[in-house]
Enzyme design. Structure first.
Site, mmCIF file in Angstrom:
data_model
loop_
_atom_site.group_PDB
_atom_site.id
_atom_site.type_symbol
_atom_site.label_atom_id
_atom_site.label_comp_id
_atom_site.label_asym_id
_atom_site.label_seq_id
_atom_site.Cartn_x
_atom_site.Cartn_y
_atom_site.Cartn_z
ATOM 1 N N ASP A 168 -24.441 -13.276 35.688
ATOM 2 C CA ASP A 168 -24.248 -12.674 36.749
ATOM 3 C C ASP A 168 -23.418 -13.636 37.956
ATOM 4 O OD1 ASP A 168 -24.105 -10.687 38.675
ATOM 5 O OD2 ASP A 168 -25.999 -11.085 39.532
ATOM 6 N N ASP A 170 -31.891 -6.682 42.385
ATOM 7 C CA ASP A 170 -32.374 -7.877 42.468
ATOM 8 C C ASP A 170 -33.516 -7.860 43.563
ATOM 9 O OD1 ASP A 170 -33.092 -10.554 42.416
ATOM 10 O OD2 ASP A 170 -31.255 -11.321 43.147
#
Length: 309
Positions: A82, A257
């Site tokens: 990411d 997240d």
């Protein structure tokens, strides 16, 4: 098993659902995610940020994710980088077992972003790895990615078409109104995403779109954190109904997240409050793992990826 995202994205686009891309930092998060995916029979993307690599170390995370793929062989699992900051980081991850990488050149002007992304794509594709690029800027903060309020920039559809044609990326992260962190929208402001922009981009680029900053900042976790001594105030995320709607607009990957962090923090605070004499880390981390699993199962239902294995 570890795979690239090519096949699961193709199925997601055809079926108008999305795959959850969950940021991982430790053992309990990975276990909770994989148990949730097993219960719901969903594919998954486990993704590692710069902050995760700094915290746990790349080797530890690689081994944990490889172990998860071995323990849950029935779950198609993508091992994703990411927000790769530069070519060198992407190259290192490609060379060390990642099946997918994101090169984030969104801080650069279009020409430089294209040049950097194309370089990563050429290296990755020659080694069987897929690449996510990004165009547009999301406000907010996630680990080392910081964009100040007012400095965000929505993705331009025509530029997106040029970017994809010139780079050959496999998926594209777009800015349509989401943002990083727990404070995505000011109090009293109705959260809205630009779905028409997403549809236009999807029509022009014809590759899967990705939503970053898409946690819903689930208020039951916020309330629980605050009840047991925390202070998370005026937080607001992307409504789950909007996440579901995005899957009909070309979005095949949704990053999550903050909701993981909130679920774990709420569970740990509650456990330690209810059993103040406990000093067995397995007890409160086990509670956190269970909270992650339940949250992941809920997200899978919202994304529509249940029973897609």
């Amino acid at each position: 098993m570890l795979i690239t995202s090519t096949e699961i994205f193709a199925k997601a686009l055809a079926g108008k659902y999305a795959i959850g891309a969950f940021n991982v930092n430790n053992l309990e998060i990975i276990q909770g995610i994989m148990e949730g995916c097993r219960a719901k029979k969903s594919p998954v993307i486990l993704q590692v940020s710069a902050g995760a690599r700094k915290y746990a170390g790349s080797i530890f995370l690689c081994k944990l994710i490889e172990g998860a793929a071995e323990i849950y062989p029935e779950i198609p699992t993508v091992f994703h980088l990411d927000h790769g900051a530069d070519f060198e980081i992407c190259r290192d991850c490609i060379d060390n077992g990642f099946t997918s990488v994101m090169i984030d050149g969104s801080k650069f002007e279009l020409a430089e972003n294209i040049s950097l992304t194309k370089k990563v794509v050429e290296y990755a594709h020659s080694r069987g790895v897929v690449v996510e690029g990004e165009l547009g800027k999301l406000e907010g903060m996630e680990d080392d990615v910081v964009v100040e309020k007012g400095a965000g920039k929505y993705t331009d559809p025509e530029q997106a078409a040029e970017f994809v044609a010139k780079t050959g990326v496999d998926s594209l992260a777009v800015a349509i109104g989401t943002s990083h962190g727990a404070y995505k929208f000011p109090p009293g402001v109705e959260p809205k995403l630009d779905f028409e922009r997403a549809k236009k981009i999807a029509e022009l680029v014809k590759i899967p779109l990705v939503l970053h900053g898409a946690s819903s900042v689930l208020q039951n976790f916020v309330a629980e954190i605050n009840e047991f001594g925390g202070k998370v105030e005026n937080s607001q995320g992307v409504p789950e109904a909007a996440i579901t709607e995005s899957t009909s607009c070309g979005v095949a990957k949704v990053n999550i997240d903050t909701d993981i962090r909130l679920a774990m923090t709420a569970a740990v605070r509650r456990n330690l409050n209810e059993v103040p004499g406990n000093f067995d880390v397995r007890k409160f981390l086990g509670a956190a793992r269970d909270a992650v699993q339940k949250m992941v199962e809920q997200k899978i239902d919202i994304l529509g990826s249940a029973d897609k294995i």
